[in-house]
Motif scaffolding. Structure first.
Motif: not given
Length: 153
Positions: A17-18, A148, A13, A150
């Motif tokens: 995100e980064d 997104d 996760r 993700l």
């Protein structure tokens, strides 16, 4: 047995995100040592859970501000036609994704172009000449509701 534990899922996760997070930052967030965190991240790469780390660009700033979805129906449903289509679409830089689907058409193509003023040229230059194309239906996105990428882990 699930090959991922809670720490692995947290790492996935956080990296989604980064992807630029440092090992130290990741370690602090998941409660492991930097060495243990580094070993886990390396394992997640090695085992194919993480396949790449990339930068996400602003499409407007690189003259790709218009997102279009194109339904494509082929003139035949033979393996060689599907293969030729897949090989040709993979070479088109405007095409971000292409999915073979079931239903009323054969493929769903996701592409980014500068704007709708260049769409006809894109359609005639890239999509219509693809092997086996019989019919297309295009949908231009007017708003990114949830853009997104993700994945839930």
């Amino acid at each position: 047995m699930d090959p991922l534990d809670g720490i692995d899922r947290s790492l996935l996760r956080l990296l989604q995100e980064d992807g630029r997070r440092t090992t130290l930052d990741l370690a602090n967030r998941v409660g492991l040592s930097p060495t243990g965190t580094s070993q886990r991240v390396k394992r997640l790469f090695r085992e194919g859970f993480i396949t790449a780390i990339r930068a996400i660009l602003d499409p407007q700033k690189i003259d790709r501000g218009t997102l279009v979805f194109i339904q494509v129906r082929l003139d035949q449903t033979a393996p060689h036609v599907f293969d030729r289509f897949a090989e040709a679409v993979a070479k088109a830089p405007e095409v971000l994704e292409c999915h073979m689907v079931v239903g009323g058409f054969d493929y769903l193509v996701k592409a980014r172009i500068a704007d709708m003023s260049v769409f006809q040229e894109f359609l005639q230059r890239v999509i219509l000449p693809l092997p086996g194309v019989r019919e297309t239906h295009t949908y231009a996105s007017v708003a990114d509701v949830k853009p997104d990428t993700l994945l839930p882990v």
